[in-house]
Design a protein around this motif. Structure first.
Motif, PDB file in Angstrom:
ATOM      1  N   UNK A   1       0.897  -1.165   0.106  1.00 58.39           N
ATOM      2  CA  UNK A   1      -0.097   0.072  -0.274  1.00 58.39           C
ATOM      3  C   UNK A   1       0.870   1.176  -0.023  1.00 58.39           C
ATOM      4  N   UNK A   2       0.474   2.365  -0.974  1.00 62.81           N
ATOM      5  CA  UNK A   2       1.288   3.264  -0.860  1.00 62.81           C
ATOM      6  C   UNK A   2       1.206   3.987   0.417  1.00 62.81           C
ATOM      7  N   UNK A   3       2.324   4.376   1.059  1.00 61.08           N
ATOM      8  CA  UNK A   3       1.910   5.193   2.118  1.00 61.08           C
ATOM      9  C   UNK A   3       2.596   6.573   2.588  1.00 61.08           C
ATOM     10  N   UNK A   4       1.910   7.343   3.265  1.00 60.82           N
ATOM     11  CA  UNK A   4       2.112   8.710   3.461  1.00 60.82           C
ATOM     12  C   UNK A   4       2.306   9.007   4.811  1.00 60.82           C
ATOM     13  N   UNK A   5       3.376   9.804   5.026  1.00 64.04           N
ATOM     14  CA  UNK A   5       3.446  10.422   6.473  1.00 64.04           C
ATOM     15  C   UNK A   5       2.993  11.831   6.469  1.00 64.04           C
ATOM     16  N   UNK A   6       2.428  11.862   7.484  1.00 66.26           N
ATOM     17  CA  UNK A   6       1.713  13.441   7.831  1.00 66.26           C
ATOM     18  C   UNK A   6       2.332  14.086   8.914  1.00 66.26           C
ATOM     19  N   UNK A   7       2.815  15.238   8.608  1.00 61.52           N
ATOM     20  CA  UNK A   7       3.451  16.085   9.806  1.00 61.52           C
ATOM     21  C   UNK A   7       2.732  17.309   9.914  1.00 61.52           C
ATOM     22  N   UNK A   8       2.590  17.851  11.158  1.00 63.41           N
ATOM     23  CA  UNK A   8       2.015  19.150  10.969  1.00 63.41           C
ATOM     24  C   UNK A   8       1.747  19.840  12.366  1.00 63.41           C
ATOM     25  N   UNK A   9       1.385  21.025  12.462  1.00 63.01           N
ATOM     26  CA  UNK A   9       1.233  21.781  13.455  1.00 63.01           C
ATOM     27  C   UNK A   9      -0.263  22.009  13.705  1.00 63.01           C
ATOM     28  N   UNK A  10      -0.872  21.900  14.942  1.00 60.47           N
ATOM     29  CA  UNK A  10      -2.083  22.081  15.139  1.00 60.47           C
ATOM     30  C   UNK A  10      -3.057  20.665  15.378  1.00 60.47           C
ATOM     31  N   UNK A  11      -3.407  20.451  16.592  1.00 66.60           N
ATOM     32  CA  UNK A  11      -3.865  19.050  16.844  1.00 66.60           C
ATOM     33  C   UNK A  11      -5.014  18.774  16.079  1.00 66.60           C
ATOM     34  N   UNK A  12      -6.307  19.783  16.318  1.00 68.39           N
ATOM     35  CA  UNK A  12      -7.545  19.387  15.749  1.00 68.39           C
ATOM     36  C   UNK A  12      -7.302  19.347  14.293  1.00 68.39           C
ATOM     37  N   UNK A  13      -6.101  19.952  13.530  1.00 67.33           N
ATOM     38  CA  UNK A  13      -6.167  20.147  12.194  1.00 67.33           C
ATOM     39  C   UNK A  13      -5.700  18.606  12.002  1.00 67.33           C
ATOM     40  N   UNK A  14      -4.817  18.247  12.610  1.00 64.76           N
ATOM     41  CA  UNK A  14      -4.316  16.781  12.319  1.00 64.76           C
ATOM     42  C   UNK A  14      -5.091  15.730  12.448  1.00 64.76           C
TER      43      UNK A  14
ATOM     44  N   UNK B   1       1.248   5.944   6.338  1.00 61.08           N
ATOM     45  CA  UNK B   1       2.366   4.559   6.178  1.00 61.08           C
ATOM     46  C   UNK B   1       2.703   4.234   7.719  1.00 61.08           C
ATOM     47  N   UNK B   2       2.710   2.700   7.588  1.00 59.58           N
ATOM     48  CA  UNK B   2       3.187   2.232   9.001  1.00 59.58           C
ATOM     49  C   UNK B   2       4.590   2.480   9.109  1.00 59.58           C
ATOM     50  N   UNK B   3       5.053   3.400   9.925  1.00 57.88           N
ATOM     51  CA  UNK B   3       6.497   3.813  10.028  1.00 57.88           C
ATOM     52  C   UNK B   3       7.126   2.891  10.522  1.00 57.88           C
ATOM     53  N   UNK B   4       8.626   2.785  10.124  1.00 54.85           N
ATOM     54  CA  UNK B   4       9.623   1.984  10.658  1.00 54.85           C
ATOM     55  C   UNK B   4      10.124   2.155  11.894  1.00 54.85           C
ATOM     56  N   UNK B   5      10.689   0.907  12.835  1.00 52.60           N
ATOM     57  CA  UNK B   5      11.071   1.402  14.193  1.00 52.60           C
ATOM     58  C   UNK B   5      12.046   2.564  14.112  1.00 52.60           C
ATOM     59  N   UNK B   6      12.966   2.736  13.054  1.00 54.00           N
ATOM     60  CA  UNK B   6      14.113   3.714  13.073  1.00 54.00           C
ATOM     61  C   UNK B   6      13.228   5.162  12.848  1.00 54.00           C
TER      62      UNK B   6
END
Lengths: 534, 236
Positions: free
Chosen positions: A354-367, A382-387
């Protein structure tokens, strides 16, 4: 080398500080450069169609005659001529029966009185005189006549009769006809254009449109997004040269790396399908179909007849030809921005991944809301790796209290700017993760505007972002509240120029646009995989 | 582009439905499988045919001028005795007569088939793109759920298979959720045959194989009804 979607030219800023930092404007973002060269390797076909095509006379025109060019300011035929005389790099010749000079250039009274070889004749005379001009072109063996005048098939009645006359006039001759009812051509190589409102910049994108007006939309909006359309042509009513001819030409055109088409109708659908199929083997082809009525069939005797409306068939044809259907001008532009990433995104995509995306951002509700939006749009986090998780934990120690250190990851605005390298570190580790195919960063521009020196804070953050290794992944930044009135235009443009122009990231005002970009990359990756399979 | 309205009217008048037996023969000549069937024009031959192919059987009108057979009461399923066959025959003929058919006594007697899923495979001639092939899931589903896939003709086996995977119901048809998988291979073959027919026969305006019954994987697929609309060629 031409850049697929390099930076838009910078807008001049009043701040001297800004200008200093922009001194590196000529150096191309290294990531984009890599990305583009990767794209080229895949896209450039082995065997270019080397047969000269009649449209070479248009896109490599050295001498153009404009029949009906007027010397009277305020007239459209004068505006157009003036525009061309400023931009066209070759020889421009006015043809006008009533005056000796147009815009200080010597005018000829007819095509036959021009003592030089002409590649292309533009026709801007009133409708009823067009047939005579075209006949003169045929008599003088002009390779291409481009009729901009309107009032033909598109109005019906007498117009349709005149259009048939035009077709009869060029039939079997050595003269090909573009139009009628065309806005014109925008071609960076020769400097031809139909508008003063867009830059003439070389680029690998081509747009062919059956609507003149949409040529503006694509050029203006595309340039605003940093997409470089080297060639745009308004094909008008396609009375003589028709869709299959245009597709065939641009399929073989080495300058065109991706082709976008706005199609309303075609006379020979099967021929168009065959040409699209060939073109799609060589380069990405996007089709925006105008007139999507699902009108039922003329006969109701069968299921098939009832179900398959013409638009359904268009959709099926576009897919079957290996082209991509886009649904709006914005969708078209986003798809074109997305396409190079489908070639560079890591090849770890074994079937079923599955094509995976990481979402990084500011603002709790927005996230929270944006995570929901991802889910609804079918964009999976994306299910991120341990690293990656460890780097997140080290860098965002208070994240546990903000809802956990995982994907999505949440940062406070104050923290983000206290450590200008933070966002770059999180992004870079994400781009190293084999489970991650794309990154979306969302920033609240209003919160940034509240900082003591927002421009400086952004610049320092961006200095880190531009240095990271993205490993072929797309990183999109959504500037929340970036389009509202209380965020200064200056800040918005500055941010855009930093993030897009310098760091080479995709920048959007709306989250759904970023999601759309990611879906396009994913679809494209899948399409490429299935092409390789078959 | 020409004078559109006039041309369409003229084209319409050149369309004609063919009878059920002719439609079946056309499909069968091109490789489409049907259950054993026979045309019966009197009750005795209907009974005789039913006995030959083995009960239960299905009776349905072969009249070209009955468009919606079920709605007109011209289909009778699951007939196991001579009495049932005779009754069905006279009901179908009566209903076809009332519906104004000129050949009410043309009735098809057919072996009843049971499969695990129903499909529609059809052809349509697009004014712009020529022959187009469609595959959809079951008569009701294709219309209500619009779950169907289209391609220009002809299609390769790979493209035919891709049409099936395009269907929203594909995961179920392919044996997901503890369902038995349909014979997708046989369906793809049938799609290819019909698409070739569309590409070769310019006079076919529309064709429906509806329903097509798919057995479980490895057991094939059969069409149990065919409808064909021909268009007279311009030169005729």
């Amino acid at each position: 080398m031409q850049c697929w979607y390099g930076r838009a030219d910078y807008i001049a800023f009043d701040s001297p500080d800004t200008e200093n930092r922009m001194s590196a404007r000529e150096e191309l973002n290294p990531d984009i450069e890599r990305l583009v060269s990767a794209t080229r390797e895949v896209l450039v076909p082995d065997d270019h169609d080397s047969t000269p095509h009649v449209l070479d006379h248009v896109f490599d025109a050295r001498r153009i005659a404009v029949v009906g060019a007027s010397d009277t300011p305020g007239k459209w035929s004068n505006d157009l001529f003036r525009l061309l005389s400023e931009s066209f790099k070759g020889d421009l010749i006015p043809v006008n029966t009533r005056t000796d000079h147009v815009e200080r250039k010597q005018a000829y009274s007819s095509i036959s009185s021009i003592p030089l070889e002409v590649d292309l004749v533009l026709v801007v005379v009133p409708r009823d005189s067009v047939v005579n001009v075209v006949r003169e072109c045929v008599d003088n063996r002009i390779p291409v006549v481009h009729v901009l005048s309107s009032g033909f098939g598109e109005v019906g009645g007498h117009g349709s009769e005149l259009q048939r006359l035009l077709v009869d006039t060029v039939a079997g001759s050595g003269t090909a006809l573009i139009g009628p009812n065309s806005l014109g051509i925008h071609c960076a190589r020769t400097g031809m254009t139909f508008t003063a409102g867009c830059r003439l910049e070389a680029g690998p994108l081509t747009f062919v449109s059956q609507s003149g007006g949409l040529c503006y939309d694509v050029l203006v909006r595309g340039q605003a997004r940093g997409l470089k359309f080297g060639k745009v042509i308004s094909v008008g009513n396609c009375a003589d040269l028709d869709w299959p001819d245009y597709v065939r030409y641009f399929s073989a055109d080495p300058d065109t790396e991706a082709l976008a088409l706005y199609i309303e109708s075609v006379s020979d659908g099967l021929h168009l399908y065959q040409e699209l199929r060939e073109a799609a083997k060589r380069k990405p082809v996007f089709v925006l179909k105008g007139g999507k009525t699902r009108c039922g069939s003329e006969s109701v005797a069968s299921h098939t007849g009832r179900m398959a409306g013409e638009y359904d068939i268009w959709q099926a044809m576009i897919r079957q030809a290996g082209c991509r259907e886009v649904l709006s001008i914005d969708d078209l532009l986003i798809a074109m921005e997305a396409t190079p990433y489908a070639e560079t995104v890591p090849a770890g995509h074994q079937a079923g991944h599955r094509f995976g995306t990481v979402l990084i951002g500011t603002g709790g509700g927005a996230t929270v809301l944006l995570t929901d939006e991802c889910e609804e749009a079918g964009v999976s986090l994306a299910p991120i790796s341990e690293e990656t998780r460890n780097v997140f934990i080290r860098n965002v120690p208070d994240a546990e209290t903000l809802g956990g250190v995982d994907n999505p990851v949440e940062i406070g605005v104050d923290r983000l700017f206290a450590d200008p390298a933070l966002l770059a570190r999180l992004t870079e580790v994400s781009c190293r993760d084999a489970n991650v195919d794309a990154v979306i960063i969302h920033l609240n521009l209003t919160a940034i505007a509240n900082l003591a020196d927002p421009l400086d804070a952004l610049q320092r953050m961006c200095d880190h972002l531009r240095q990271i290794e993205r490993n072929g992944r797309n990183v999109s930044v959504v500037l929340r509240n970036g389009d509202t009135a209380d965020t200064s235009d200056h800040l918005r443009r500055h941010t855009w120029n930093l993030l897009h122009g310098q760091a080479g990231l995709s920048v959007f005002n709306r989250f759904d646009e970023a999601l759309s970009l990611i879906r396009h990359i994913e679809t494209c990756v899948r399409d490429n995989e299935s092409k390789e399979d078959s | 582009m020409g004078n559109g309205a006039e041309e369409i009217v003229r084209a319409e008048s050149e369309l004609r439905s063919v009878s059920g037996d002719q439609a079946r023969n056309l499909a069968m000549e091109n490789g489409v499988r049907f259950p054993f069937w026979c045309l019966a024009t009197n009750p005795d031959s209907a009974v005789e045919t039913a006995r030959t192919i083995g009960e239960p059987v299905v009776l349905k009108t072969a009249a070209a001028d009955i468009v919606h057979k079920s709605d007109a009461g011209c289909v009778r399923l699951n007939l196991s005795t001579e009495r049932e066959v005779r009754k069905a025959w006279s009901e179908i003929v009566g209903n076809a007569s009332r519906a104004g058919s000129t050949t009410p006594d043309h009735v098809i007697v057919e072996q009843a088939e049971k499969g695990i899923a129903e499909f529609v495979i059809g052809l349509k001639r697009s004014e712009i793109f020529g022959p187009v092939i469609m595959v959809g899931v079951g008569g009701i589903w294709v219309e209500v759920m619009r779950d169907y896939a289209l391609r220009l003709c002809p299609v390769s086996k790979d493209e035919a298979s891709a049409m099936l995977t395009d269907l929203r119901a594909f995961p179920v048809l392919a044996g997901g959720r503890n369902q038995e998988s349909c014979d997708l291979d046989a369906l793809a073959d049938m799609i290819v045959m019909v698409s070739r027919l569309g590409a070769e026969r310019e006079d076919i305006h529309e064709l429906d194989l509806n329903p097509v019954i798919a057995m479980k994987s490895g057991h094939g697929a059969v069409s149990v009804d065919a409808r064909v609309v021909l268009r007279n060629r311009a030169s005729d």
